[in-house]
Design a protein around this motif. Structure first.
Motif, PDB file in Angstrom:
ATOM      1  N   SER A  10       0.860  -1.190   0.000  1.00 32.30           N
ATOM      2  CA  SER A  10       0.000   0.000   0.000  1.00 32.30           C
ATOM      3  C   SER A  10       0.886   1.226   0.000  1.00 32.30           C
ATOM      4  CB  SER A  10      -0.872   0.018   1.264  1.00 32.30           C
ATOM      5  OG  SER A  10      -1.510   1.275   1.411  1.00 32.30           O
ATOM      6  N   ARG A  12      -0.327   4.144   0.837  1.00 33.96           N
ATOM      7  CA  ARG A  12      -0.998   5.076   1.740  1.00 33.96           C
ATOM      8  C   ARG A  12      -0.105   5.398   2.951  1.00 33.96           C
ATOM      9  NH1 ARG A  12      -5.346   5.142   5.484  1.00 33.96           N
ATOM     10  NH2 ARG A  12      -5.030   2.996   6.164  1.00 33.96           N
ATOM     11  N   SER A  15      -1.079   3.664   6.101  1.00 37.40           N
ATOM     12  CA  SER A  15      -1.437   2.271   5.776  1.00 37.40           C
ATOM     13  C   SER A  15      -1.426   1.350   7.010  1.00 37.40           C
ATOM     14  CB  SER A  15      -0.430   1.754   4.749  1.00 37.40           C
ATOM     15  OG  SER A  15      -0.403   0.340   4.747  1.00 37.40           O
ATOM     16  N   PHE A  16      -2.516   0.612   7.180  1.00 35.97           N
ATOM     17  CA  PHE A  16      -2.571  -0.372   8.269  1.00 35.97           C
ATOM     18  C   PHE A  16      -1.524  -1.464   8.046  1.00 35.97           C
ATOM     19  CE2 PHE A  16      -7.083   1.141   8.226  1.00 35.97           C
ATOM     20  CZ  PHE A  16      -7.048   1.780   9.454  1.00 35.97           C
ATOM     21  N   ASN A  17      -1.287  -1.773   6.782  1.00 32.69           N
ATOM     22  CA  ASN A  17      -0.282  -2.801   6.497  1.00 32.69           C
ATOM     23  C   ASN A  17       1.119  -2.325   6.858  1.00 32.69           C
ATOM     24  OD1 ASN A  17      -1.494  -5.349   5.151  1.00 32.69           O
ATOM     25  ND2 ASN A  17      -2.686  -3.607   4.402  1.00 32.69           N
ATOM     26  N   GLU A  76      -6.131  -5.975   0.800  1.00 30.66           N
ATOM     27  CA  GLU A  76      -6.897  -6.686  -0.224  1.00 30.66           C
ATOM     28  C   GLU A  76      -7.680  -5.641  -1.011  1.00 30.66           C
ATOM     29  OE1 GLU A  76      -8.423 -10.578   0.534  1.00 30.66           O
ATOM     30  OE2 GLU A  76     -10.437  -9.942  -0.092  1.00 30.66           O
ATOM     31  N   TYR A  77      -7.498  -5.656  -2.326  1.00 30.30           N
ATOM     32  CA  TYR A  77      -8.265  -4.777  -3.217  1.00 30.30           C
ATOM     33  C   TYR A  77      -9.085  -5.693  -4.127  1.00 30.30           C
ATOM     34  CZ  TYR A  77      -5.444  -0.471  -2.336  1.00 30.30           C
ATOM     35  OH  TYR A  77      -4.824   0.638  -1.786  1.00 30.30           O
ATOM     36  N   ASN A  78     -10.388  -5.673  -3.945  1.00 32.59           N
ATOM     37  CA  ASN A  78     -11.262  -6.477  -4.804  1.00 32.59           C
ATOM     38  C   ASN A  78     -10.795  -7.931  -4.926  1.00 32.59           C
ATOM     39  OD1 ASN A  78     -13.075  -4.344  -5.297  1.00 32.59           O
ATOM     40  ND2 ASN A  78     -11.593  -3.450  -6.724  1.00 32.59           N
ATOM     41  N   TYR A  79     -10.620  -8.540  -3.785  1.00 32.65           N
ATOM     42  CA  TYR A  79     -10.297  -9.969  -3.662  1.00 32.65           C
ATOM     43  C   TYR A  79      -8.904 -10.326  -4.172  1.00 32.65           C
ATOM     44  CZ  TYR A  79     -15.210  -9.719  -2.787  1.00 32.65           C
ATOM     45  OH  TYR A  79     -16.413  -9.341  -2.272  1.00 32.65           O
ATOM     46  N   ALA A 116      -3.587  -6.957   6.237  1.00 33.81           N
ATOM     47  CA  ALA A 116      -4.612  -6.274   7.033  1.00 33.81           C
ATOM     48  C   ALA A 116      -5.619  -5.756   6.022  1.00 33.81           C
ATOM     49  CB  ALA A 116      -4.008  -5.119   7.832  1.00 33.81           C
ATOM     50  N   ALA A 117      -6.869  -6.106   6.221  1.00 33.03           N
ATOM     51  CA  ALA A 117      -7.907  -5.724   5.251  1.00 33.03           C
ATOM     52  C   ALA A 117      -9.253  -5.745   5.952  1.00 33.03           C
ATOM     53  CB  ALA A 117      -7.876  -6.676   4.055  1.00 33.03           C
ATOM     54  N   GLY A 118     -10.314  -5.660   5.158  1.00 31.39           N
ATOM     55  CA  GLY A 118     -11.662  -5.661   5.702  1.00 31.39           C
ATOM     56  C   GLY A 118     -12.046  -7.028   6.241  1.00 31.39           C
ATOM     57  N   SER A 119     -13.291  -7.394   6.044  1.00 37.54           N
ATOM     58  CA  SER A 119     -13.825  -8.595   6.708  1.00 37.54           C
ATOM     59  C   SER A 119     -13.102  -9.878   6.311  1.00 37.54           C
ATOM     60  CB  SER A 119     -15.312  -8.727   6.409  1.00 37.54           C
ATOM     61  OG  SER A 119     -15.500  -8.687   5.011  1.00 37.54           O
ATOM     62  N   SER A 120     -12.445  -9.880   5.165  1.00 42.70           N
ATOM     63  CA  SER A 120     -11.731 -11.092   4.715  1.00 42.70           C
ATOM     64  C   SER A 120     -10.406 -11.260   5.457  1.00 42.70           C
ATOM     65  CB  SER A 120     -11.428 -10.982   3.230  1.00 42.70           C
ATOM     66  OG  SER A 120     -10.460  -9.981   3.032  1.00 42.70           O
ATOM     67  N   LEU A 150      -9.710  -5.658   9.935  1.00 43.12           N
ATOM     68  CA  LEU A 150      -9.818  -4.289  10.472  1.00 43.12           C
ATOM     69  C   LEU A 150     -11.247  -4.023  10.925  1.00 43.12           C
ATOM     70  CD1 LEU A 150      -7.745  -2.739   7.593  1.00 43.12           C
ATOM     71  CD2 LEU A 150      -6.993  -2.922   9.972  1.00 43.12           C
ATOM     72  N   PHE A 155     -10.781   1.930  11.126  1.00 42.44           N
ATOM     73  CA  PHE A 155     -11.072   2.812   9.988  1.00 42.44           C
ATOM     74  C   PHE A 155     -11.375   4.242  10.449  1.00 42.44           C
ATOM     75  CE2 PHE A 155     -11.909  -1.292   7.766  1.00 42.44           C
ATOM     76  CZ  PHE A 155     -10.987  -1.124   6.741  1.00 42.44           C
TER      77      PHE A 155
HETATM   78  C1  LIG Z   1      -9.958  -0.481  -4.433  1.00 40.91           C
HETATM   79  C2  LIG Z   1     -10.198  -1.118  -3.086  1.00 40.91           C
HETATM   80  C3  LIG Z   1     -10.761  -2.374  -3.016  1.00 40.91           C
HETATM   81  C4  LIG Z   1     -10.933  -3.003  -1.767  1.00 40.91           C
HETATM   82  N1  LIG Z   1     -11.385  -4.308  -1.743  1.00 40.91           N
HETATM   83  C5  LIG Z   1     -11.393  -4.987  -0.568  1.00 40.91           C
HETATM   84  C6  LIG Z   1     -11.695  -6.387  -0.534  1.00 40.91           C
HETATM   85  O1  LIG Z   1     -11.966  -7.016  -1.551  1.00 40.91           O
HETATM   86  N2  LIG Z   1     -11.670  -7.036   0.665  1.00 40.91           N
HETATM   87  C7  LIG Z   1     -11.341  -6.375   1.837  1.00 40.91           C
HETATM   88  O2  LIG Z   1     -11.312  -7.010   2.899  1.00 40.91           O
HETATM   89  N3  LIG Z   1     -11.057  -5.056   1.836  1.00 40.91           N
HETATM   90  C8  LIG Z   1     -11.059  -4.346   0.666  1.00 40.91           C
HETATM   91  N4  LIG Z   1     -10.702  -3.014   0.651  1.00 40.91           N
HETATM   92  C9  LIG Z   1     -10.372  -2.359   1.919  1.00 40.91           C
HETATM   93  C10 LIG Z   1      -8.870  -2.372   2.160  1.00 40.91           C
HETATM   94  O3  LIG Z   1      -8.379  -3.674   2.320  1.00 40.91           O
HETATM   95  C11 LIG Z   1      -8.592  -1.554   3.416  1.00 40.91           C
HETATM   96  O4  LIG Z   1      -8.964  -0.220   3.171  1.00 40.91           O
HETATM   97  C12 LIG Z   1      -7.150  -1.612   3.864  1.00 40.91           C
HETATM   98  O5  LIG Z   1      -7.054  -0.859   5.021  1.00 40.91           O
HETATM   99  C13 LIG Z   1      -6.196  -1.006   2.887  1.00 40.91           C
HETATM  100  O6  LIG Z   1      -4.877  -1.250   3.360  1.00 40.91           O
HETATM  101  P1  LIG Z   1      -3.896  -0.095   3.896  1.00 40.91           P
HETATM  102  O7  LIG Z   1      -4.519   0.485   5.126  1.00 40.91           O
HETATM  103  O8  LIG Z   1      -2.638  -0.821   4.180  1.00 40.91           O
HETATM  104  O9  LIG Z   1      -3.763   0.938   2.807  1.00 40.91           O
HETATM  105  C14 LIG Z   1     -10.568  -2.342  -0.568  1.00 40.91           C
HETATM  106  C15 LIG Z   1     -10.029  -1.034  -0.663  1.00 40.91           C
HETATM  107  C16 LIG Z   1      -9.837  -0.444  -1.889  1.00 40.91           C
HETATM  108  C17 LIG Z   1      -9.199   0.941  -1.958  1.00 40.91           C
END
Ligand SMILES: Cc1cc2nc3c(=O)[nH]c(=O)nc-3n(C[C@H](O)[C@H](O)[C@H](O)COP(=O)(O)O)c2cc1C
Length: 183
Positions: A10, A12, A15-17, A76-79, A116-120, A150, A155
């Motif tokens: 990431s 960012r 970034s959480f990662n 994770e971005y879109n799986y 580190a990501a959303g629900s997945s 996360l 968030f």
């Molecule tokens: C384009 C995009 C797609 C995303 N798709 C997913 C996803 O498929 N699954 C998920 O768990 N989180 C998804 N997220 C949420 C990110 O995983 C989450 O915002 C994460 O904190 C990003 O990592 P960072 O904080 O290291 O930048 C998505 C975020 C973005 C910007």
């Protein structure tokens, strides 16, 4: 002491990662030399500029080449994992000496994955990275792999507050990776 290159998937700032990678680096203190790879200036892969490679690519390749292992922290971005990370790995997967695939810096490189990501918790991103690692003939530590889910507080605050359970899981991954590097 073993050298570990940390790659955060990431760009960012908060970034959480990156925060997760920093927590891992702390856990490795005194046991490994850790270097964070800054690849913000690596351009999009374009075979027109591949040989000789841009200075940014040479710099990153040198750092990876000197490291005993890579630890990738991915959102994770879109799986899947982000395009910036794919772009970096595409550059690293290419031969340093034109035509000689064995000279790619990723070849046989030891690799750990966390996310580190959303629900997945980033499981989809790590599964796809594992496929890529196999294609690149990297030496992936298949487990353990930490996946932080996360929550809303994270968030809202942009702060990764690791639970004791997650910190212990990260410590276990750090220990396992140090052992993997010794194998
Ligand atoms: C384009 C995009 C797609 C995303 N798709 C997913 C996803 O498929 N699954 C998920 O768990 N989180 C998804 N997220 C949420 C990110 O995983 C989450 O915002 C994460 O904190 C990003 O990592 P960072 O904080 O290291 O930048 C998505 C975020 C973005 C910007």
């Amino acid at each position: 002491m073993k050298r570990i290159a940390m790659i955060v998937g990431s760009l960012r700032e908060r970034s959480f990662n990156r925060q997760l990678a920093q927590a891992a680096a702390k856990l490795l203190e005194g046991r490994a030399t850790v270097e964070f790879i800054d690849y913000r200036d690596v351009p999009f892969m374009n075979q027109d500029i591949e040989f000789p490679p841009p200075a940014s690519v040479e710099r990153v390749r040198a750092a990876i080449s000197e490291a005993d292992g890579l630890w990738v922290f991915t959102p994770e971005y879109n799986y899947s994992y982000p395009g910036v990370l794919k772009n970096l790995l595409d550059w690293l997967s290419r031969p340093v000496v034109a035509g000689d695939r064995a000279t790619a810096v990723t070849r046989e490189k030891k690799l750990a994955l966390s996310s580190a990501a959303g629900s997945s918790g980033g499981a989809g991103a790590r599964a796809k990275l594992a496929e890529l690692a196999a294609a690149l003939q990297m030496n992936l530590m298949k487990e353990p792999q930490v996946g932080v889910k996360l929550d809303r507080t994270a968030f809202e605050t942009d702060v990764l507050a690791l639970t004791d359970e997650m910190r212990a899981a990260l410590a276990a991954e750090a220990d396992a990776f140090l052992s993997h590097l010794e194998e």
